[in-house]
Design a protein around this motif. Structure first.
Motif, short mmCIF file in Angstrom:
data_model
loop_
_atom_site.label_atom_id
_atom_site.label_comp_id
_atom_site.label_asym_id
_atom_site.label_seq_id
_atom_site.Cartn_x
_atom_site.Cartn_y
_atom_site.Cartn_z
N PHE A 1 0.84 -1.19 0.09
CA PHE A 1 0.09 0.02 0.01
C PHE A 1 0.92 1.33 -0.08
CE2 PHE A 1 0.89 -1.21 4.25
CZ PHE A 1 0.81 -0.31 4.94
N PRO A 2 0.30 2.31 -0.55
CA PRO A 2 1.11 3.46 -0.52
C PRO A 2 1.60 4.22 0.73
CG PRO A 2 -0.83 3.72 -2.03
CD PRO A 2 -1.00 2.47 -1.25
N GLY A 3 0.70 4.14 1.50
CA GLY A 3 1.03 4.84 3.13
C GLY A 3 -0.09 5.03 3.81
N ALA A 4 -0.01 4.93 5.09
CA ALA A 4 -0.92 5.10 6.18
C ALA A 4 -0.19 5.65 7.53
CB ALA A 4 -1.70 3.71 6.58
N TYR A 5 -0.98 6.65 8.20
CA TYR A 5 -0.37 7.40 9.01
C TYR A 5 -1.33 7.44 10.20
CZ TYR A 5 3.08 8.71 5.66
OH TYR A 5 4.00 8.62 4.58
N ALA A 6 -0.63 7.69 11.46
CA ALA A 6 -1.53 7.84 12.53
C ALA A 6 -2.30 9.14 12.72
CB ALA A 6 -0.78 7.64 13.96
N ARG A 7 -1.53 10.01 12.04
CA ARG A 7 -2.07 11.60 12.15
C ARG A 7 -2.55 12.08 10.76
NH1 ARG A 7 2.82 12.82 13.67
NH2 ARG A 7 2.73 14.52 12.35
N ALA A 8 -3.62 12.75 10.56
CA ALA A 8 -3.96 13.18 9.10
C ALA A 8 -3.02 14.23 8.49
CB ALA A 8 -5.65 13.95 9.37
N ASP A 9 -2.21 14.75 9.46
CA ASP A 9 -1.38 15.90 8.89
C ASP A 9 0.10 15.46 8.42
OD1 ASP A 9 -0.11 15.33 11.44
OD2 ASP A 9 -0.42 17.45 12.17
N ALA A 10 0.03 13.93 8.71
CA ALA A 10 1.33 13.45 8.24
C ALA A 10 1.32 12.96 6.86
CB ALA A 10 1.63 12.07 8.92
N TYR A 11 0.23 12.75 6.20
CA TYR A 11 0.15 12.64 4.69
C TYR A 11 0.99 13.58 3.87
CZ TYR A 11 -3.06 8.72 5.89
OH TYR A 11 -3.41 7.70 6.34
N PRO A 12 1.38 13.37 2.92
CA PRO A 12 2.13 14.33 1.84
C PRO A 12 1.08 15.12 1.22
CG PRO A 12 2.74 12.07 1.33
CD PRO A 12 1.62 11.91 2.38
N PRO A 13 1.50 16.24 0.95
CA PRO A 13 0.45 17.33 0.54
C PRO A 13 -0.17 16.83 -0.87
CG PRO A 13 2.59 18.38 1.06
CD PRO A 13 2.60 17.23 1.20
N GLY A 14 -1.72 17.06 -0.98
CA GLY A 14 -2.20 16.70 -2.09
C GLY A 14 -2.57 14.98 -2.22
N TRP A 15 -2.20 14.20 -1.17
CA TRP A 15 -2.51 12.92 -1.18
C TRP A 15 -3.80 12.52 -1.57
CZ3 TRP A 15 1.32 9.10 -0.66
CH2 TRP A 15 0.92 7.83 -0.15
N SER A 16 -4.82 13.12 -1.16
CA SER A 16 -6.22 12.51 -1.51
C SER A 16 -6.55 12.77 -2.99
CB SER A 16 -7.26 13.32 -0.74
OG SER A 16 -7.20 14.97 -1.04
N ARG A 17 -5.63 13.78 -3.69
CA ARG A 17 -6.03 13.89 -5.08
C ARG A 17 -5.19 12.87 -5.91
NH1 ARG A 17 -5.23 19.10 -3.10
NH2 ARG A 17 -3.30 19.43 -3.86
N ILE A 18 -4.26 12.01 -5.31
CA ILE A 18 -3.58 11.33 -6.33
C ILE A 18 -4.49 9.94 -6.48
CG2 ILE A 18 -1.56 9.60 -6.39
CD1 ILE A 18 0.09 11.76 -4.68
N PRO A 19 -4.67 9.78 -7.86
CA PRO A 19 -5.35 8.40 -8.11
C PRO A 19 -4.89 7.28 -7.57
CG PRO A 19 -5.19 9.66 -10.05
CD PRO A 19 -4.24 10.37 -9.07
N GLY A 20 -5.76 6.42 -6.70
CA GLY A 20 -5.23 5.10 -6.15
C GLY A 20 -4.74 5.24 -4.63
N ALA A 21 -4.18 6.46 -4.20
CA ALA A 21 -3.77 6.72 -2.94
C ALA A 21 -4.44 6.62 -2.05
CB ALA A 21 -3.01 7.93 -2.97
N PRO A 22 -5.75 7.09 -1.64
CA PRO A 22 -6.86 7.13 -0.55
C PRO A 22 -6.99 5.62 -0.32
CG PRO A 22 -7.36 9.03 -1.63
CD PRO A 22 -6.22 8.24 -2.81
N GLY A 23 -7.35 5.31 0.83
CA GLY A 23 -7.87 3.89 1.19
C GLY A 23 -7.08 3.01 1.97
N CYS A 24 -5.72 3.54 2.37
CA CYS A 24 -4.98 2.71 2.89
C CYS A 24 -5.37 2.23 4.36
CB CYS A 24 -3.35 3.28 2.89
SG CYS A 24 -2.83 3.50 1.56
N THR A 25 -5.87 3.02 4.94
CA THR A 25 -6.41 2.80 6.32
C THR A 25 -7.59 1.82 6.24
OG1 THR A 25 -6.01 4.99 7.21
CG2 THR A 25 -7.67 3.60 8.31
N LEU A 26 -8.45 1.92 5.32
CA LEU A 26 -9.51 1.03 5.02
C LEU A 26 -8.99 -0.45 4.79
CD1 LEU A 26 -12.43 0.19 4.36
CD2 LEU A 26 -12.20 1.00 2.27
N GLU A 27 -7.78 -0.59 4.09
CA GLU A 27 -7.34 -1.97 3.57
C GLU A 27 -6.89 -2.57 4.86
OE1 GLU A 27 -4.69 -3.38 -0.17
OE2 GLU A 27 -4.28 -1.57 0.73
#
Length: 296
Positions: A161-187
């Protein structure tokens, strides 16, 4: 053999590096030794180059301390070629070239954590079916070294998986706009919730990302994960299997994919791209539960 122009006296580090690895065969040899191809005849078969040219390239790489000749047989003495620490330090270079090739040569330059079903990148991943995972170790989320293929269960599920973090502010900028990146916590949480079913089916589950072990540990603690997370921060598994990556915030990150590997280290099931996260977990479980074991 054509004479090479030496750049070893240049003050430019790029020129000095190219003096060692500037020949394109050289990086392909490094690529294949990282994949677990260590013996002369195996390298020649994989690369399709003449014995004379391969002998010369291997000699240069040994002289440059990129490869080491290691005996594997005494009578007669035979050697294989292993990456040195200096050679392993080239792995991020290979991954950067793969990133660029997937994005700009095989693709349209778009940053993406996934791929089209019919893409060359997807074909490359599915060609892992039936191949062997080289022996290597990765630190888990406690920092302990761990073989990514479990020896005490029939199968290992590796969900990358691309990456999952304990804090929302730890994700790289624009992460949610990268196709396929969101969903690591769910997985990871879906695998957590079905972990007993995987265990009953004789499978170990590992999550793999390029995050540091401490980042993975913080995430695992927050989500109360039961499965171990493995850190491929040094890109060992990425280069061993030529797994697809993408660049975000200046770092190479794994695209989302799933492999099922048997105890003999053979890849038995591949999922890529993964668009339905919950469905991919069910597909992996169905694979290890199947009457004849996993299939691609």
């Amino acid at each position: 053999m054509a004479r090479r122009t030496s750049l070893e006296d240049s003050t430019c580090a790029i020129a000095q590096a190219l003096d060692v690895v500037g020949d394109w065969w050289t990086l392909l040899i490094v690529r294949d030794t990282a994949r677990g191809v260590h013996r002369f005849d195996e390298l020649q078969r994989e690369l399709g180059m003449s014995r004379k040219v391969l002998t010369e390239r291997l000699r240069l790489l040994v002289e440059a301390d990129v490869l080491a000749r290691v005996p594997y047989q005494e009578r007669p003495v035979r050697h294989e070629y292993r990456l040195t620490p200096r050679g392993r330090a080239l792995l991020p270079v290979l991954v950067a070239l793969q990133d660029w090739g997937d994005a700009w040569v095989l693709g349209d330059g778009t940053t993406s954590a996934t791929a089209a079903d019919a893409s060359a990148e997807a074909r490359r991943v599915h060609e892992l079916l039936g191949t062997h995972v080289p022996e290597l170790t990765l630190p888990d989320d406690t920092g302990a070294p761990r073989d990514p293929v479990a020896a005490d269960t029939a199968f290992t599920v590796l969900y990358c998986f691309p990456g999952a973090y304990a804090r929302a502010d730890a994700y790289p900028p624009g992460w949610s706009r990268i196709p396929g990146a969101p969903g690591c916590t769910l997985e990871s949480c879906t695998y957590r919730d079905r972990l007993a079913d995987f265990t009953a089916a004789g499978a170990t589950v590992y999550g793999v990302s390029v995050q540091r072990p401490d980042e993975q540990r913080a995430f695992a603690d927050k989500e109360r994960l039961g499965q171990r997370l493995l850190s491929d921060a040094d890109l060992d598994l990425v280069t061993a299997l030529r797994l697809p990556t993408f660049r975000a915030a200046g770092a190479s990150r794994l695209k989302r994919l799933t492999l099922v590997v048997d105890r003999e280290r053979i890849v038995r099931h591949v999922q890529y791209p993964v668009s339905d996260i919950a469905g991919s977990v069910e597909a992996a479980l169905a694979a290890v539960r199947g009457p004849e074991g996993p299939r691609g």
